[in-house]
Scaffold this motif. Structure first.
Motif, short mmCIF file in Angstrom:
data_model
loop_
_atom_site.label_atom_id
_atom_site.label_comp_id
_atom_site.label_asym_id
_atom_site.label_seq_id
_atom_site.Cartn_x
_atom_site.Cartn_y
_atom_site.Cartn_z
N ARG A 7 56.17 13.72 89.70
CA ARG A 7 55.76 12.58 90.52
C ARG A 7 54.57 11.90 89.86
O ARG A 7 53.64 12.57 89.41
CB ARG A 7 55.38 13.09 91.91
CG ARG A 7 55.11 11.99 92.89
CD ARG A 7 55.08 12.55 94.29
NE ARG A 7 54.01 13.52 94.44
CZ ARG A 7 53.98 14.41 95.43
NH1 ARG A 7 54.94 14.47 96.30
NH2 ARG A 7 52.97 15.24 95.53
N ILE A 8 54.63 10.60 89.81
CA ILE A 8 53.52 9.84 89.21
C ILE A 8 52.78 9.10 90.31
O ILE A 8 53.40 8.46 91.16
CB ILE A 8 54.06 8.79 88.20
CG1 ILE A 8 55.01 9.44 87.20
CG2 ILE A 8 52.91 8.03 87.54
CD1 ILE A 8 54.48 9.78 85.88
N ASP A 9 51.47 9.18 90.26
CA ASP A 9 50.65 8.36 91.16
C ASP A 9 50.47 7.00 90.47
O ASP A 9 49.73 6.90 89.48
CB ASP A 9 49.30 9.05 91.36
CG ASP A 9 48.34 8.21 92.19
OD1 ASP A 9 48.59 6.99 92.35
OD2 ASP A 9 47.33 8.76 92.65
N PRO A 10 51.17 5.96 90.97
CA PRO A 10 51.17 4.68 90.23
C PRO A 10 49.82 3.97 90.26
O PRO A 10 49.55 3.12 89.41
CB PRO A 10 52.24 3.85 90.96
CG PRO A 10 52.29 4.42 92.34
CD PRO A 10 51.94 5.88 92.21
N VAL A 11 48.96 4.34 91.24
CA VAL A 11 47.63 3.72 91.30
C VAL A 11 46.75 4.32 90.20
O VAL A 11 46.01 3.62 89.51
CB VAL A 11 46.99 3.94 92.69
CG1 VAL A 11 45.58 3.38 92.71
CG2 VAL A 11 47.83 3.28 93.78
N LEU A 29 59.30 4.85 79.13
CA LEU A 29 58.27 3.86 79.45
C LEU A 29 58.92 2.50 79.67
O LEU A 29 59.88 2.13 78.99
CB LEU A 29 57.26 3.77 78.31
CG LEU A 29 56.46 5.03 78.01
CD1 LEU A 29 55.50 4.78 76.84
CD2 LEU A 29 55.68 5.51 79.23
N ASP A 30 58.36 1.74 80.62
CA ASP A 30 58.87 0.38 80.82
C ASP A 30 58.24 -0.53 79.76
O ASP A 30 57.45 -0.08 78.93
CB ASP A 30 58.62 -0.10 82.26
CG ASP A 30 57.14 -0.28 82.60
OD1 ASP A 30 56.31 -0.37 81.67
OD2 ASP A 30 56.82 -0.33 83.79
N GLU A 31 58.59 -1.81 79.79
CA GLU A 31 58.12 -2.68 78.71
C GLU A 31 56.61 -2.88 78.71
O GLU A 31 56.05 -3.39 77.74
CB GLU A 31 58.85 -4.03 78.77
CG GLU A 31 58.60 -4.80 80.05
CD GLU A 31 59.31 -6.16 80.05
OE1 GLU A 31 60.34 -6.26 80.71
OE2 GLU A 31 58.82 -7.09 79.37
N TRP A 32 55.94 -2.47 79.77
CA TRP A 32 54.49 -2.58 79.82
C TRP A 32 53.81 -1.24 79.56
O TRP A 32 52.60 -1.10 79.70
CB TRP A 32 54.06 -3.17 81.18
CG TRP A 32 54.79 -4.44 81.45
CD1 TRP A 32 54.55 -5.66 80.88
CD2 TRP A 32 55.94 -4.61 82.30
NE1 TRP A 32 55.46 -6.57 81.33
CE2 TRP A 32 56.32 -5.97 82.21
CE3 TRP A 32 56.66 -3.77 83.14
CZ2 TRP A 32 57.41 -6.50 82.92
CZ3 TRP A 32 57.73 -4.28 83.85
CH2 TRP A 32 58.11 -5.63 83.74
N TYR A 34 54.35 1.68 81.22
CA TYR A 34 54.19 2.58 82.38
C TYR A 34 55.42 3.47 82.53
O TYR A 34 56.55 3.04 82.25
CB TYR A 34 53.97 1.76 83.66
CG TYR A 34 52.63 1.10 83.69
CD1 TYR A 34 51.55 1.73 84.30
CD2 TYR A 34 52.42 -0.13 83.08
CE1 TYR A 34 50.29 1.14 84.31
CE2 TYR A 34 51.17 -0.73 83.07
CZ TYR A 34 50.11 -0.09 83.70
OH TYR A 34 48.87 -0.66 83.69
N PRO A 35 55.20 4.71 82.96
CA PRO A 35 56.29 5.68 82.96
C PRO A 35 57.34 5.44 84.05
O PRO A 35 57.01 5.11 85.18
CB PRO A 35 55.56 7.02 83.23
CG PRO A 35 54.31 6.63 83.93
CD PRO A 35 53.92 5.29 83.39
N ILE A 36 58.60 5.60 83.64
CA ILE A 36 59.71 5.62 84.58
C ILE A 36 60.25 7.04 84.57
O ILE A 36 60.65 7.56 83.53
CB ILE A 36 60.83 4.64 84.15
CG1 ILE A 36 60.29 3.22 84.10
CG2 ILE A 36 62.02 4.74 85.11
CD1 ILE A 36 61.29 2.21 83.56
#
Lengths: 70, 427
Positions: A7-11, A29-32, A34-36
């Motif tokens: 689980r990733i804390d997106p904040v 990783l998405d194009e920016w 950040y982990p998916i």
């Protein structure tokens, strides 16, 4: 199916991206940058790596949890 | 007698939110006292829970969660908490909570008192955003009258959070009350109770509380006599857009979308309705007969959300309006989660490009990919709302997408917006 999930804390996450390097089987990783996370339970062989990813995350944004379903 | 029926209930037995007296004397004449003090043995509380269960009332703030379940959870979370009346209404196209609290403030306040009695809360906080001053004045006047006549057992106070889109998100609202930071909080377990300090915070939409006030007094019967059997009760809906009479109406749940829209008299042939709010869904001509209720709306991928219907006429460009909404939503990001901070502006850019006729087929493919990437990846549901809006635009305005994507935008894209925004949005 039971098993560990990531689980990733997106904040908290600031896109260091170490997690995806350690665990490309479950994290992309998405194009920016950040982990998916693959929402399915982790393969037992990957649990040790996932723990390391959680420990090594500079923002402490990763946690592992045991979950029975969905 | 039906469980929960107060012997001195409403003068008529018709469930409706609008049209009640606005002053305390009229309110008392119509409904009688609160009667929350009696039944310390718990029988009154049980009656209210039974009535709410039987009513089938669901939350009117956007979540559509069953009110009885929410209250049962709250009852078990211990005494000493705060009831938070959420009248933030950050949706630019929504006016229902403001109207309800201005016209008939005692109903929502009573609902908060019933919830407080049920959950042994000790404080009621009414959240009215900065800028909605006439609403705050009406509620303040109501609270003063209630205090003067010792009508309300639990203390009621108004707070004024900043009026941004996301401040009404419940974790953001609690965060603001606690620490003046109006930002959503990452909650791994969304079902866990919200807390202010160590005590629970019960956040309810103002309209939901008004329904609870009537159900507590009259039982579930009158509520269920409105709407459809499987979707009982009434709902407040704000209608705007290309209509002659924008405003708030109280509708029976299950009324077809089109029947709601025509009440405001569209000024031109209609090409689509925006349902739920800016983080909602475009609904095209094929589905305008859909009943306004959670389950039928879900089957077409929509939701009642904050009770918003925007009418889009034929002379407007659905893509241009969607691009403005996408930009607005990107600007309203709390700025916390990467997928929202970077994803929403990228999506808004893509839609704007498409609206201007500068987007190619490749851009459309990339936009779809971005929508998939961003969906569900925020701490709150804000990015999901933007994704839903844009996805529905691509589906409902698909012929426009094809034409715009080949460099032939419809001439209407330059038309000024028919939508409401707090400040102008560039395209």
């Amino acid at each position: 199916m039971s098993g560990m999930r990531i689980r990733i804390d997106p904040v908290a996450c600031e896109a260091y991206g170490y997690c995806a390097e350690l665990l490309p089987e479950a994290i992309s990783l998405d194009e920016w940058g950040y982990p998916i996370v693959d929402d399915r339970p982790l393969h037992p062989e990957l649990v040790a790596l996932a723990k390391r990813a959680a420990r090594d995350c500079p923002k402490r944004a990763i946690s592992l949890r045991e979950k029975a379903s969905g | 007698m039906t469980p929960g029926v107060n012997p001195v209930g409403a003068v008529d037995n018709v469930h409706r939110l609008l049209g009640h007296p606005s002053d305390l004397k009229g309110h008392l004449d119509a409904h009688g006292p609160l009667n929350v003090a009696h039944g310390r043995d718990g029988s009154w509380q049980q009656d209210l829970v039974t009535s709410l269960e039987a009513s089938g009332l669901t939350g009117r703030g956007g979540g559509a969660f069953p009110a009885a379940i929410k209250l049962a959870l709250a009852q078990s979370a211990g005494p000493g908490g705060t009831v938070v009346v959420n009248a933030m209404e950050g949706e630019p196209a929504s006016d229902k909570d403001a109207l309800l609290l201005t016209r008939t403030p005692h109903l929502a306040l009573d609902g908060a008192q019933y919830v407080a009695a049920l959950c042994r809360a000790v404080r009621i906080v009414i959240c009215i955003p900065i800028g909605r001053d006439s609403v705050a004045m009406a509620v303040n006047q109501a609270i003063m009258a209630r205090a003067r006549y010792r009508y309300a057992p639990v203390r009621e106070e108004i707070v004024r959070p900043p009026g941004r889109f996301l401040t009404g998100e419940e974790s953001a609202l609690i965060n603001w009350i606690e620490s003046a930071r109006p930002l959503p909080v990452f909650r791994p377990d969304k079902g866990a109770p919200l807390r202010i300090g160590r005590r629970q915070a019960l956040v309810h939409n103002a309209e939901t509380l008004a329904h609870i006030a009537l159900i507590a007094r009259n039982g579930a019967g009158p509520f269920r006599a409105r709407g459809m059997t499987e979707e009982p009760g009434t709902s407040l809906v704000t209608i705007s857009g290309d209509v002659k009479y924008p405003g708030v109406v109280e509708i029976d749940r299950g009324t077809p979308l089109w029947d709601i829209a025509v009440r405001s008299q569209p000024v031109e042939p209609v090409q689509a309705l925006l349902v739920g709010g800016y983080g909602g869904t475009w609904v095209g001509p094929a589905h305008l007969g859909t009943p306004y209720a959670p389950i039928p709306l879900r089957t077409i991928g929509a939701a009642a959300g904050a009770g918003v219907i925007v009418v889009l006429g034929k002379t407007s460009c659905g893509l241009a309006e969607s691009a403005r909404i996408a930009r607005f939503l990107a600007d309203q990001s709390a700025g916390q989660c990467g997928p929202c901070v970077y994803g929403l502006p990228a999506i808004a850019d893509d839609v704007a490009k498409l609206a201007r006729g500068e987007g190619s087929g490749e851009d459309i493919v990339r936009l779809h990919h971005r929508l998939d990437q961003v969906d569900g990846r925020g701490a709150c549901r804000h990015p999901d709302g933007a994704v839903s809006l844009v996805r529905s635009a691509l589906a409902v305005f698909s012929s426009d997408v094809a034409a715009h994507g080949q460099g032939h935008p419809c001439p209407q894209w330059r038309k000024p917006t028919s939508l409401r925004f707090p400040r102008p949005v560039r395209l």
